[in-house]
Design a protein around this motif. Structure first.
Motif, PDB file in Angstrom:
ATOM      1  N   LEU A   1      46.099  51.625  39.497  1.00  0.00           N
ATOM      2  CA  LEU A   1      44.938  50.767  39.312  1.00  0.00           C
ATOM      3  C   LEU A   1      45.231  49.405  39.935  1.00  0.00           C
ATOM      4  CD1 LEU A   1      42.588  50.403  36.324  1.00  0.00           C
ATOM      5  CD2 LEU A   1      43.747  48.335  37.113  1.00  0.00           C
ATOM      6  N   SER A   2      44.266  48.882  40.695  1.00  0.00           N
ATOM      7  CA  SER A   2      44.419  47.580  41.338  1.00  0.00           C
ATOM      8  C   SER A   2      43.258  46.681  40.953  1.00  0.00           C
ATOM      9  CB  SER A   2      44.468  47.758  42.867  1.00  0.00           C
ATOM     10  OG  SER A   2      44.698  46.527  43.517  1.00  0.00           O
ATOM     11  N   ASN A   3      43.584  45.471  40.493  1.00  0.00           N
ATOM     12  CA  ASN A   3      42.577  44.531  39.991  1.00  0.00           C
ATOM     13  C   ASN A   3      42.309  43.391  40.968  1.00  0.00           C
ATOM     14  OD1 ASN A   3      42.061  45.688  37.448  1.00  0.00           O
ATOM     15  ND2 ASN A   3      43.797  44.628  36.507  1.00  0.00           N
ATOM     16  N   SER A   4      41.053  42.958  41.028  1.00  0.00           N
ATOM     17  CA  SER A   4      40.689  41.724  41.731  1.00  0.00           C
ATOM     18  C   SER A   4      39.590  41.030  40.934  1.00  0.00           C
ATOM     19  CB  SER A   4      40.197  42.018  43.152  1.00  0.00           C
ATOM     20  OG  SER A   4      41.252  42.493  43.960  1.00  0.00           O
ATOM     21  N   PHE A   5      39.850  39.768  40.595  1.00  0.00           N
ATOM     22  CA  PHE A   5      38.908  39.009  39.770  1.00  0.00           C
ATOM     23  C   PHE A   5      38.527  37.729  40.506  1.00  0.00           C
ATOM     24  CE2 PHE A   5      41.812  41.047  36.510  1.00  0.00           C
ATOM     25  CZ  PHE A   5      41.015  42.173  36.379  1.00  0.00           C
ATOM     26  N   ALA A   6      37.228  37.515  40.703  1.00  0.00           N
ATOM     27  CA  ALA A   6      36.766  36.459  41.591  1.00  0.00           C
ATOM     28  C   ALA A   6      36.030  35.351  40.849  1.00  0.00           C
ATOM     29  CB  ALA A   6      35.854  37.054  42.662  1.00  0.00           C
ATOM     30  N   PHE A   7      35.774  34.261  41.588  1.00  0.00           N
ATOM     31  CA  PHE A   7      34.953  33.180  41.070  1.00  0.00           C
ATOM     32  C   PHE A   7      33.622  33.741  40.568  1.00  0.00           C
ATOM     33  CE2 PHE A   7      36.758  29.420  43.780  1.00  0.00           C
ATOM     34  CZ  PHE A   7      37.897  29.444  43.002  1.00  0.00           C
TER      35      PHE A   7
END
Length: 391
Positions: free
Chosen positions: A371-377
Motif C-alpha cells: 500500500l502506498s499513501n499520498s496526502f495532499a493540500f
C-alpha cells in the motif's frame, strides 16, 4: 483478490534515485547514494536547502513541439523513452484512438517561466510551456495518440489520482490502454512557497523522527502503461482509495480522517484485509503535522502489524510526481524482490507518535501486496495497493 485488476505492462522513472532501473535498484538497496544535495540560489532570502535533483543530461525535444519544449517535458521524456517500445506496441495493437494519456503535475513548466521572466521573455518562450495541461498534451502529441488526454493537478496526490481515472476509463470500455504518469521539476516558486510555510529542512529530511524539521523538495518523472489485458509478470494495481476531507488548505486533518478513509477504501476495492498487506510506503514528509496524522491513521487501520517507511529521504518530495514515483518504488520491491526500503532517519523516532511498525534493515516482503499513501493540500488523499496476481 478482486478479479478486475488493472495490469502494469511497463514502467520507468528518473529521479534522485537514478535515471535507470539498475541505478534505482542500487540506491534502494543502499549500494549507491541518492542525489540529495544542499544547494543555494533557490530561496529568496539566500538560505540553503536540500533538494532531490535529477542528474545527467535530459533528451532534447525536437522543434516540432516548440511550445512544449520545457524542462518538465524533457524530464518526462527521459522516462517515456525507456518504455517507448511497449507504448508503440500498444498503439499498434489497439490503435492510437484507443489509448488514453492521464498524467499529474503541480509545476509543469513553471521553471521555464521563471527563466523567461528573468530574460525579459525571449522569442522562444510561450506561456503554453507552463500551463498545467502541457504535460499531457506533450505525451499524447509525441506518440501521436488521439484518445482521451488530460492532466490532473491536486498537489501531492496528482499522479496518484491518475490511477483512479485510468481504472474508471478502462472499466467503462472507453479505451484499451492508458499511459499514466507524473512529472515535476524544481522551481523557485515551489521552494519559496514551502519556505514561506516554514516547511523546508536544511538537512536530509527525517520522517517520523522527533528531530524532523520539514521536507526536501525533489524533481522526478515516472510513467506506467496500464491495461486490463494480462501481462507476463502478474504485476497489477489491486485497489485505489480516495477521499477529500477538506480540513484545511495546507494542514492535514489531525485525526487522519481522510487518510483512514482512503486506506480503507483501497483495501475494500482490492478485497484484501489489513493482514494481506506486506509493506506501507508512507507519505512521510517529515513535517510535524503530516507525520503525526499519518502515524495515527496507519495505526487506526493496521495497528503495528505492517512494516512502514518513507522513501522521501531518497527522492525528496517530488510533489505532483510523488505518488507515481512511490508507486514505482513499490512495484520494484515486488518485481525485483528487493528488501523493504529502510526507514531512514537519525534513529530518534518520535515517541509521541502512534506506535506503528517501521521497516528494519534487511527486512523482506512477507505478503505480496503493498500500500502506498499520498496526502495532499486541501485534504485530497489517495491510497494505492499493488500486488502480483496469478497469471
Amino acid at each position: 483478490m478482486n478479479n478486475g485488476q488493472i495490469y502494469i505492462h511497463a514502467m520507468a522513472m528518473n529521479s534522485a534515485l537514478g535515471e535507470t532501473k539498475k541505478k534505482q535498484i542500487a540506491t534502494l538497496s543502499g549500494r549507491e547514494p541518492a542525489t540529495m544535495c544542499l544547494e543555494s540560489g533557490w530561496l529568496n532570502d539566500g538560505k540553503e536547502t536540500v533538494v532531490g535533483r535529477v542528474k545527467g543530461c535530459l533528451p532534447e525535444i525536437e522543434a516540432t513541439f516548440i511550445h512544449k519544449n520545457s524542462r518538465n517535458n524533457r524530464l518526462a521524456l527521459s522516462s517515456l523513452l525507456q518504455i517507448k517500445t511497449q507504448i508503440e506496441r500498444a498503439i499498434k495493437q489497439f490503435g492510437a484512438e484507443r489509448i488514453a494519456v492521464i498524467v499529474g503535475t503541480s509545476t509543469s513548466g513553471i521553471s521555464d517561466g521563471e527563466i523567461a521572466l528573468a530574460a525579459n521573455f525571449p522569442d522562444d518562450y510561450h506561456y503554453h510551456q507552463q500551463e498545467v495541461g502541457n504535460l499531457g498534451q506533450f505525451v499524447a502529441d509525441y506518440f501521436a495518440i488521439s484518445g482521451p488526454t488530460y492532466t490532473l493537478s491536486t498537489a501531492c496526490s496528482s499522479s496518484g489520482r491518475v490511477f483512479l481515472s485510468a481504472k474508471r476509463m478502462l472499466n467503462a470500455g472507453l479505451v484499451d490502454a492508458v499511459i499514466v504518469g507524473g512529472c515535476d521539476t524544481l522551481c523557485k516558486l515551489t521552494l519559496n512557497g514551502f519556505h514561506g510555510l516554514e516547511a523546508l529542512s536544511t538537512t536530509v529530511c527525517l520522517p517520523f523522527s522527533e528531530n524532523r524539521k520539514g521536507i526536501n523538495i525533489g524533481e522526478a518523472s515516472a510513467f506506467m502503461l496500464l491495461s486490463k489485458h494480462k501481462n507476463d509478470s502478474g504485476l497489477a494495481l489491486l485497489g485505489v482509495g480516495d477521499s477529500s476531507d477538506a480540513h484545511h488548505i495546507s494542514a492535514p486533518h489531525p485525526d487522519g480522517k481522510g487518510a483512514i478513509e482512503a486506506m480503507q477504501k483501497a483495501l475494500q476495492e482490492a478485497q484484501l484485509s489489513r493482514d494481506d498487506i506486506g509493506y506501507i510506503n508512507a507519505h512521510g514528509t517529515a513535517t510535524k503535522l503530516n507525520d503525526a496524522m499519518e502515524a495515527k491513521a496507519i495505526y487506526s487501520v493496521f495497528a503495528d502489524g505492517v512494516p512502514v517507511s518513507s522513501t522521501k529521504p531518497l527522492t525528496g518530495h517530488t510533489l505532483g510526481a510523488a505518488s507515481m514515483v512511490e508507486a514505482l518504488i513499490s512495484c520494484l520491491v515486488l518485481t525485483e524482490k528487493l528488501d523493504l526500503p529502510e526507514q531512514i532517519n537519525d534513529g530518534c523516532f518520535d515517541g509521541s507518535l502512534a506506535p506503528i511498525c517501521f521497516v528494519k534493515k534487511g527486512q523482506s516482503l512477507k505478503y505480496p501486496a503493498i500500500l502506498s499513501n499520498s496526502f495532499a493540500f486541501g485534504g485530497n488523499n489517495i491510497s494505492l495497493i499493488f500486488g502480483v496476481c496469478d497469471v
